[in-house]
Design an enzyme around this catalytic site. Structure first.
Site, PDB file in Angstrom:
ATOM      1  N   ASP A 133      51.812  40.567  35.152  1.00 22.27           N
ATOM      2  CA  ASP A 133      52.943  40.919  36.020  1.00 22.27           C
ATOM      3  C   ASP A 133      53.970  39.793  36.113  1.00 22.27           C
ATOM      4  O   ASP A 133      55.175  40.026  35.981  1.00 22.27           O
ATOM      5  CB  ASP A 133      52.458  41.244  37.445  1.00 22.27           C
ATOM      6  CG  ASP A 133      51.837  42.627  37.536  1.00 22.27           C
ATOM      7  OD1 ASP A 133      51.992  43.416  36.585  1.00 22.27           O
ATOM      8  OD2 ASP A 133      51.193  42.903  38.563  1.00 22.27           O
ATOM      9  N   ARG A 189      48.959  31.598  50.843  1.00 24.72           N
ATOM     10  CA  ARG A 189      50.354  32.069  50.688  1.00 24.72           C
ATOM     11  C   ARG A 189      51.373  31.170  51.372  1.00 24.72           C
ATOM     12  O   ARG A 189      52.400  30.843  50.783  1.00 24.72           O
ATOM     13  CB  ARG A 189      50.507  33.520  51.162  1.00 24.72           C
ATOM     14  CG  ARG A 189      49.599  34.519  50.440  1.00 24.72           C
ATOM     15  CD  ARG A 189      49.551  34.293  48.982  1.00 24.72           C
ATOM     16  NE  ARG A 189      48.834  35.326  48.249  1.00 24.72           N
ATOM     17  CZ  ARG A 189      48.255  35.144  47.081  1.00 24.72           C
ATOM     18  NH1 ARG A 189      48.280  33.952  46.498  1.00 24.72           N
ATOM     19  NH2 ARG A 189      47.648  36.127  46.462  1.00 24.72           N
ATOM     20  N   ASP A 221      50.762  40.222  50.800  1.00 18.05           N
ATOM     21  CA  ASP A 221      51.179  38.968  50.173  1.00 18.05           C
ATOM     22  C   ASP A 221      52.706  38.880  50.065  1.00 18.05           C
ATOM     23  O   ASP A 221      53.290  37.820  50.233  1.00 18.05           O
ATOM     24  CB  ASP A 221      50.536  38.826  48.785  1.00 18.05           C
ATOM     25  CG  ASP A 221      49.063  38.435  48.898  1.00 18.05           C
ATOM     26  OD1 ASP A 221      48.698  37.817  49.923  1.00 18.05           O
ATOM     27  OD2 ASP A 221      48.291  38.745  47.981  1.00 18.05           O
ATOM     28  N   SER A 228      41.826  43.853  40.854  1.00 17.08           N
ATOM     29  CA  SER A 228      42.889  42.906  41.175  1.00 17.08           C
ATOM     30  C   SER A 228      42.225  41.730  41.891  1.00 17.08           C
ATOM     31  O   SER A 228      41.554  41.902  42.902  1.00 17.08           O
ATOM     32  CB  SER A 228      43.923  43.583  42.074  1.00 17.08           C
ATOM     33  OG  SER A 228      44.761  42.601  42.633  1.00 17.08           O
TER      34      SER A 228
HETATM   35  N1  ARG Z   1      43.538  41.950  51.318  1.00 18.41           N
HETATM   36  C1  ARG Z   1      43.596  40.535  51.243  1.00 18.41           C
HETATM   37  C2  ARG Z   1      44.757  40.010  52.015  1.00 18.41           C
HETATM   38  O1  ARG Z   1      45.719  40.684  52.172  1.00 18.41           O
HETATM   39  C3  ARG Z   1      43.522  40.049  49.814  1.00 18.41           C
HETATM   40  C4  ARG Z   1      44.781  39.995  49.056  1.00 18.41           C
HETATM   41  C5  ARG Z   1      44.527  39.613  47.641  1.00 18.41           C
HETATM   42  N2  ARG Z   1      45.726  39.534  46.890  1.00 18.41           N
HETATM   43  C6  ARG Z   1      45.855  39.954  45.651  1.00 18.41           C
HETATM   44  N3  ARG Z   1      47.028  39.813  45.132  1.00 18.41           N
HETATM   45  N4  ARG Z   1      44.882  40.478  44.963  1.00 18.41           N
HETATM   46  O2  ARG Z   1      44.712  38.904  52.484  1.00 18.41           O
END
Ligand code: ARG
Length: 430
Positions: free
Chosen positions: A20, A99, A128, A179
């Site tokens: 991506d 993040r 995110d 993912s």
């Molecule tokens: N659900 C989790 C969160 O929002 C994990 C996010 C994982 N991110 C990803 N791009 N796979 O904190």
């Protein structure tokens, strides 16, 4: 290195090295931007030089790679540990914590590079995107944010075709069924078969933890030493933060500890099935909580439960740089100055159980608690204590007497020394 040519200006892209964000480089260039990439090492076991090379080969005009592991641990993971931060009481926020750090550096590089915007590779369905954007703007309020993956509306096939056109290597069919997001505090696993919450997460979803049935048949005992709420040693060996977590991830992971499977309430409104493996985080949060029960007062322990939940919620919901969260950090720093000592845990078949705690700041006093010789508790004082403690209830009941008329005797209950209630005449009888 390709030469920067300004069209619409420079964009700093958070670059993972995956499909991506690689396609995003080409796409942003097609939109008239020059692309500077930024790849952060937060302990996710990627080869940063490979990511840098790939970014430059894909058309980035500059590629930053930075090892942020120490800062991640000292400024994000340890404060969260002091707050026992777990979203919905379950998720140690491994992804959510990285993040704000990445966003802070994105904002900084944007300033350094005089860029017009920053960009990330998130879709429009996750949190995110919210974290990157709110946290980047908190550090650089004028910053514009571009979200190529959210904007381009490619199908998977169209994205692959676009990648091929631009000479971007496409992952093999069947790979990338999940993912994944990984760092030192844990690993998030989403998508594929996991989207149906009836499906048990298969073994191939996990890389940091063993299946509990494939772990050693004898338990492992482990000691974690804390100073001011922060772990500083494992089995007496002093270690820096990143090394300690890395080592613990391996030890606890080998015992199958730290797998999490939950339905998560997303900030963007829907429930999502989330799987995590956070072996080190699981052990450290359990140990930290146990040491707090030994060293903190009853009022502090009870009062801070709500603050811990609030802290986790703010971390999850992109408010890491909010004034409320910063104020809570001051509170947690203050109470953690007494959280010193050693916690002993038993690791066995997917579980880490606290089996011992000791501390120079212990509020547990054996001479007060003991039922044996050396009891220092003032038993006589209990009489007056109960009289005054119970006074409000007794006063209330004097005004509003309890109704004892409806009490019923159960079979076998004695009404006097001689008489018991016969079975056929018991409950409901007069
Ligand atoms: N659900 C989790 C969160 O929002 C994990 C996010 C994982 N991110 C990803 N791009 N796979 O904190």
């Amino acid at each position: 290195m390709p030469k920067c040519e300004e069209y619409k200006g420079k964009v700093v892209l958070a670059y993972s090295g995956g499909l991506d964000t690689s396609v995003a480089i080409a796409w942003l260039k097609d939109q008239g931007y020059d692309v500077v990439t930024f790849t952060a090492d937060v302990g996710q076991s990627v080869n940063l030089e490979v990511a840098k090379d790939k970014a430059l080969k894909t058309g980035a005009c500059n590629a930053y790679v930075m090892d942020l592991t120490s800062e991640f641990v000292s400024d994000f993971v340890w404060p969260a540990l002091k707050a026992n931060a777990m979203y919905q009481g379950t998720y140690p926020l491994n992804s959510a914590l990285s993040r704000p750090l990445i966003a802070k550096y994105l904002a900084w590089i944007a300033k350094e590079e005089n860029a017009v915007a920053v960009a990330h590779g998130c879709t429009g369905k996750g949190q995110d995107q919210v974290r990157f954007e709110v946290c980047a703007k908190a550090n650089h309020p004028d910053l514009k944010v571009i979200a190529p993956v959210r904007d381009w509306h490619f199908s998977r096939d169209a994205e692959i075709a676009y990648a091929a056109e631009h000479g971007i290597p496409v992952p093999a069919e069947g790979s990338g069924v999940y993912s994944i997001d990984e760092n030192l505090w844990g690993r998030s696993i989403e998508c594929g078969i996991l989207e149906n919450p009836w499906n048990e997460p298969p073994s191939d979803a996990f890389t940091l933890t063993k299946d509990p049935w494939d772990t050693p048949d004898t338990p492992l005992y482990l000691e974690v030493t804390f100073e001011k709420g922060i772990p500083v040693a494992l089995d007496g060996e002093t270690l820096d933060g990143p090394t300690l977590i890395k080592k613990l991830n391996k030890i606890a992971g080998d015992y199958g500890v730290g797998r999490i499977d939950m339905l998560e309430d997303r900030l963007v409104g829907f429930k999502s099935r989330e799987v995590y493996e956070c072996p080190g985080a699981h052990v450290l949060i359990s140990a930290h909580k146990a040491l707090e029960t030994l060293t903190l007062s009853k009022d502090v322990l009870q009062g801070k439960v709500a603050m811990e939940q609030q802290y986790a919620k703010m971390t999850y919901e992109a408010n890491w740089f909010s004034p409320y969260k910063e104020a809570l950090d001051v509170f947690f720093d203050h109470v953690n100055q007494y959280v010193n000592g050693v916690v002993r845990l038993r690791l066995y078949k997917g579980q880490a159980v606290v089996v011992g705690v000791k501390s120079p700041n212990a509020l547990y006093k054996e001479d007060l608690a003991t039922y044996s010789e050396g009891d220092a508790f003032d038993h006589d004082a209990a009489v007056g204590f109960i009289k005054i403690w119970g006074l409000p209830v007794v006063t209330w009941r004097q005004e509003h007497p309890a109704d004892l008329g409806a009490l019923q005797l159960l079979p076998g209950m004695k009404v006097s020394a001689e008489e018991t209630v016969p079975l056929n005449n018991a409950v409901g009888g007069k």
